[in-house]
Each structure stands twice: as structure tokens, then as C-alpha cells.
Design a protein around this motif. Structure first.
Motif, PDB file in Angstrom:
ATOM      1  N   ALA A 268       0.946  -1.171  -0.019  1.00 53.65           N
ATOM      2  CA  ALA A 268      -0.228  -0.141   0.042  1.00 53.65           C
ATOM      3  C   ALA A 268       0.998   1.322   0.008  1.00 53.65           C
ATOM      4  O   ALA A 268       0.650   2.133  -0.740  1.00 53.65           O
ATOM      5  N   ALA A 269       1.893   1.156   0.764  1.00 48.93           N
ATOM      6  CA  ALA A 269       2.862   2.327   0.849  1.00 48.93           C
ATOM      7  C   ALA A 269       3.607   2.781  -0.479  1.00 48.93           C
ATOM      8  O   ALA A 269       3.756   3.740  -0.778  1.00 48.93           O
ATOM      9  N   VAL A 270       4.111   1.396  -1.183  1.00 54.45           N
ATOM     10  CA  VAL A 270       4.641   1.532  -2.420  1.00 54.45           C
ATOM     11  C   VAL A 270       3.420   2.339  -3.383  1.00 54.45           C
ATOM     12  O   VAL A 270       4.003   3.229  -4.248  1.00 54.45           O
ATOM     13  N   ARG A 271       2.445   2.158  -3.295  1.00 56.65           N
ATOM     14  CA  ARG A 271       1.607   2.334  -4.678  1.00 56.65           C
ATOM     15  C   ARG A 271       1.090   3.784  -3.945  1.00 56.65           C
ATOM     16  O   ARG A 271       0.908   4.978  -4.876  1.00 56.65           O
ATOM     17  N   SER A 272       1.133   4.130  -2.655  1.00 56.58           N
ATOM     18  CA  SER A 272       0.750   5.442  -2.394  1.00 56.58           C
ATOM     19  C   SER A 272       1.870   6.599  -2.835  1.00 56.58           C
ATOM     20  O   SER A 272       1.698   7.859  -2.843  1.00 56.58           O
ATOM     21  N   ARG A 273       3.097   6.070  -3.244  1.00 57.97           N
ATOM     22  CA  ARG A 273       4.051   6.945  -3.765  1.00 57.97           C
ATOM     23  C   ARG A 273       4.100   6.878  -5.253  1.00 57.97           C
ATOM     24  O   ARG A 273       4.899   7.297  -5.799  1.00 57.97           O
ATOM     25  N   GLU A 338       9.884  -2.434  10.411  1.00 55.68           N
ATOM     26  CA  GLU A 338      11.012  -1.546  10.378  1.00 55.68           C
ATOM     27  C   GLU A 338      11.797  -2.116   9.151  1.00 55.68           C
ATOM     28  O   GLU A 338      12.472  -1.089   8.512  1.00 55.68           O
ATOM     29  N   ALA A 339      11.744  -3.272   8.497  1.00 46.13           N
ATOM     30  CA  ALA A 339      12.652  -3.476   7.346  1.00 46.13           C
ATOM     31  C   ALA A 339      11.778  -3.068   6.446  1.00 46.13           C
ATOM     32  O   ALA A 339      12.444  -2.357   5.559  1.00 46.13           O
ATOM     33  N   ALA A 340      10.447  -2.948   6.532  1.00 51.22           N
ATOM     34  CA  ALA A 340       9.771  -2.348   5.187  1.00 51.22           C
ATOM     35  C   ALA A 340       9.903  -0.963   5.041  1.00 51.22           C
ATOM     36  O   ALA A 340      10.359  -0.137   4.072  1.00 51.22           O
ATOM     37  N   VAL A 343      13.278   0.141   3.578  1.00 51.46           N
ATOM     38  CA  VAL A 343      13.178  -0.065   2.016  1.00 51.46           C
ATOM     39  C   VAL A 343      12.630   1.246   1.680  1.00 51.46           C
ATOM     40  O   VAL A 343      12.984   1.893   0.898  1.00 51.46           O
ATOM     41  N   LEU A 344      11.361   1.542   2.128  1.00 53.24           N
ATOM     42  CA  LEU A 344      10.706   2.636   1.679  1.00 53.24           C
ATOM     43  C   LEU A 344      11.673   4.065   1.730  1.00 53.24           C
ATOM     44  O   LEU A 344      11.610   4.746   0.882  1.00 53.24           O
ATOM     45  N   SER A 345      12.046   4.179   2.813  1.00 51.86           N
ATOM     46  CA  SER A 345      13.117   5.439   2.884  1.00 51.86           C
ATOM     47  C   SER A 345      14.093   5.538   2.039  1.00 51.86           C
ATOM     48  O   SER A 345      14.551   6.339   1.482  1.00 51.86           O
ATOM     49  N   GLY A 346      14.871   4.134   1.801  1.00 53.97           N
ATOM     50  CA  GLY A 346      15.871   4.091   0.907  1.00 53.97           C
ATOM     51  C   GLY A 346      15.365   4.328  -0.561  1.00 53.97           C
ATOM     52  O   GLY A 346      16.013   5.288  -1.263  1.00 53.97           O
ATOM     53  N   VAL A 350      16.550   7.614  -2.882  1.00 56.13           N
ATOM     54  CA  VAL A 350      17.570   7.317  -4.115  1.00 56.13           C
ATOM     55  C   VAL A 350      16.404   7.967  -5.194  1.00 56.13           C
ATOM     56  O   VAL A 350      16.994   8.444  -6.413  1.00 56.13           O
ATOM     57  N   LEU A 351      15.137   7.665  -5.332  1.00 56.24           N
ATOM     58  CA  LEU A 351      14.341   8.197  -6.397  1.00 56.24           C
ATOM     59  C   LEU A 351      14.376   9.683  -6.003  1.00 56.24           C
ATOM     60  O   LEU A 351      14.012  10.366  -7.094  1.00 56.24           O
ATOM     61  N   GLY A 352      14.229  10.205  -4.877  1.00 56.79           N
ATOM     62  CA  GLY A 352      13.931  11.550  -4.834  1.00 56.79           C
ATOM     63  C   GLY A 352      15.047  12.373  -5.255  1.00 56.79           C
ATOM     64  O   GLY A 352      15.107  13.563  -5.625  1.00 56.79           O
TER      65      GLY A 352
END
Ligand code: PLP
Length: 358
Positions: A268-273, A338-340, A343-346, A350-352
């Protein structure tokens, strides 16, 4: 990697001889725990002294003879791999293909069984690691009913993360690995044969290659006193024993629930980005998420930067036909919020840095 700290600690234990009775007790306990995790009380279960690929090959060389017809559901890299290995066994391979991001519809598999009858074996990848898709196995098993065709299932990415119930689903042969959702190091492949699969092996015209012969392996792993077959990779058996102990201590429903929650929230977080997932919504695996690489982004550069700047390894497309994707595994001890979040902040950092990952 997903290795639990106490699993690594177990590998520091004194190295017993492979014919030591204490080691045999540990082997028997390992098999009993594997039976619970696989959901089977019949047939044979043992961990093969090799990786998931060899588990695949073991099943095929035991259950196939030249000229046998095999139907393979191929909706990704590992379905294709089963077809290749089956062809090397001299089988007549019928591949039923599915699109990347989808599972092969069960009805197409049933039609292929009818069209090519008698079919010795139907092979399905339960969790296709190259696409993040789960095959609806419980439904397939219900639709197959009392078929003479053996049901062969790749559980490399599913075991320990999503339900796998061998007896309930009438699975005749399953193989997995130790390094994904079971939380061990790579190096062993838990395999399971149903009773009727063992009977088919016994009625073969030609013997099975020695290292993969389930009968000979059972004489070492299960029969007591044990008969030497090979020198067991003792440290890997310690590791698997501890990994399975942890799985059962957590409880299977709790572990499946944890993988489901973490995977769902991550997706859900990936899609919301604004990123798109490859797998069709009703078939998404929780523990392996395939994300489409947006146009104008250099996917490989993002992978390299995730590793070098954030120490996070994410996969890319597997095989020459794969669409551009990133594959993120949240398995075993990494199936945690925490692991998820890492990944999201990494990915965000990188994409930012620019839409092209530079
Ligand atoms: C679905 C699937 N099958 C088979 C394999 C082969 O397993 P191994 O790499 O342990 O030999 C893999 C490896 O990732 C896999 O994901």
C-alpha cells in the motif's frame, strides 16, 4: 539476507560426526518439525543436502521417466526452469503459459490435462519469485479432485510465509529452500513426497540418479540404524533445526499473519508513492513484491544505489523476457515493519534524487 541470529549461533556448535547417534536425533527432530511446517503426516519428508534448484531436480528425476508427459504452468522464470529440467529428464513437456504478473488460469491447466491424457505430472510454482504472484493452489487442488496426475509444487518462496498444506491439498511432491521465509542460510532444500509418489518411484523401470534417490536418502535420514549415503552438511542441519524451531515457536498462523500484514502495508505504501505493482491484485504474494520501474528511471542504477548507500539488496527482472522491475523480499526476520520502512525510505531517498535515479 534473512538469517536469524540464533540460527547463525547454532552453526557455531561442535561439529558431530554424520553417523553420531546424537546427530541422528537432531535429524529426526528436524524431519518432525518439517512435517508440521509442510502440513503432512504421510509419505516422506527430508531436507536435501543442496539448494532449491536441486530440490526441483530431485522431484523431477524421481517422478519422471523418458516419454512421460508433464504439464507445466509457466508464468515466470521458475515455471520456465521446471520445464527446462523436465525436458532434460526426457519428458514430453507441455507448457501452459501465463502473462507476467498473473497466474496461469487453473481451467487452462485442467484443459491441458484432458487434452494430453495420460499426464504423469502437473507442475506449478506456488510463489513465483520472478513476478510476486501466488498460484491459487488450494483451488487447483479442489478442481483436480481424484486425478491420477501427480501434483508437483515449487514452494521455495511460499514455505514459512503463506499457508502450504500438503495433505489437505493432495500435493504429491513439494520442494523449498532454507534461505527465504524459513530464515536460514542457503544450502538445503526441504522436500516432501506423498505416499503415492513414493509408490510411483518404487515402480520405476530405471533407477534414479544416486544422489537424488529418495529411497536411499530415506535409508540415511529416516531408517535406524542409518545407512551411509553421503556426509550430511552438519552445520546446515543445525541451522535448519534452529530455524524450524523458531518458526514453530512463533506459530504458523502467526507467522503467515505477520508476513501478510507487513506485505500488505508495504505494498500500500509503495502504491501511495505513485509506483505500480506488477502482480495482479488478487494474486499478490505478501513476501515478494515486484514493482514496475517507472519510465525514464534507470532501474539497475537504483538497485546499485540501494545496495551501496543503504545496504539493501533488491532484485531486478529475472530472465531475458522479464519486464523492468524491482523485486523486494520481506521474508523471515525481514517481514517486519522496521525492515519495510527502511526499504521505503531508501527508495524515497534514491528516487528523490531525480526521476532517473541519478
Ligand atoms: C520459485 C523458486 N524456485 C526455485 C528457486 C531455486 O532455489 P535456489 O536458488 O535455492 O537453488 C528459486 C530461487 O530463488 C525460486 O525463487
Amino acid at each position: 539476507m534473512n538469517v536469524e541470529p540464533s540460527v547463525l549461533e547454532a552453526m557455531q556448535s561442535p561439529v558431530l560426526g554424520h553417523l553420531d547417534p546424537d546427530f541422528h536425533d537432531l535429524m529426526s527432530e528436524t524431519i518432525e518439525m518439517l512435517r508440521v511446517v509442510y502440513g503432512t503426516s504421510e509419505g516422506a519428508v527430508l531436507p536435501l543436502q543442496a539448494t532449491g534448484m536441486s530440490g526441483m531436480e530431485m522431484g523431477l528425476v524421481n517422478l519422471l521417466e523418458p516419454g512421460d508427459v508433464v504439464v507445466v504452468a509457466n508464468a515466470g522464470f521458475f515455471g520456465g526452469r521446471i520445464a527446462q529440467v523436465a525436458a532434460r529428464c526426457g519428458a514430453e513437456v507441455i507448457e501452459v503459459k501465463g502473462a507476467w504478473g498473473e497466474s496461469v488460469p487453473n481451467q487452462l491447466l485442467l484443459d491441458a490435462l484432458d487434452r494430453h491424457s495420460p499426464v504423469r505430472l502437473l507442475a506449478v510454482v506456488h510463489a513465483e519469485t520472478s513476478t510476486g504472484v501466488e498460484h491459487p493452489l488450494a483451488e487447483l487442488s479442489a478442481q483436480l479432485g481424484q486425478s491420477d496426475t501427480l501434483l508437483f509444487v515449487d514452494c521455495v518462496t511460499s514455505l514459512g510465509a503463506v499457508p502450504v498444506r500438503i495433505d489437505d491439498w493432495g500435493i504429491d511432491f513439494a520442494y523449498s529452500c532454507t534461505q527465504k521465509s524459513l530464515g536460514g542460510p542457503p544450502g538445503m532444500s526441504p522436500v516432501a513426497f506423498s505416499q503415492r509418489a513414493l509408490e510411483r518411484v518404487q515402480s520405476r523401470a530405471r533407477p534414479v540418479p544416486f544422489s537424488f534417490d529418495v529411497g536411499l536418502l530415506l535409508d540415511y535420514w529416516v531408517k535406524r540404524p542409518a545407512t551411509y549415503h553421503h556426509t550430511a552438511p552438519i552445520l546446515h542441519v543445525y541451522a535448519l533445526h534452529e530455524a524450524l524451531r523458531l518458526v514453530l515457536e512463533e506459530g504458523l498462523p502467526e507467522r503467515w499473519g505477520r508476513h501478510a500484514r507487513v506485505g500488505r502495508d508495504f505494498q500500500a505504501a509503495v502504491r501511495s508513492r505513485g509506483l505500480e505493482l506488477l502482480a495482479t491484485p488478487d494474486r499478490r504474494l505478501p513476501n515478494l513484491t515486484a514493482i514496475r520501474v517507472p519510465e525514464d528511471v534507470d532501474g539497475r542504477l537504483v538497485q546499485r544505489r540501494m545496495l551501496s548507500e543503504h545496504s539493501i539488496e533488491i532484485g531486478g527482472g529475472l530472465g531475458p523476457d522479464a519486464p523492468e522491475m524491482w523485486r523486494v523480499g520481506l521474508m523471515g526476520q525481514n517481514a517486519r515493519p522496521e525492515a519495510a520502512e527502511r526499504v521505503l525510505s531508501g527508495l524515497a531517498s534514491v528516487l528523490g534524487a531525480g526521476a532517473d535515479g541519478r
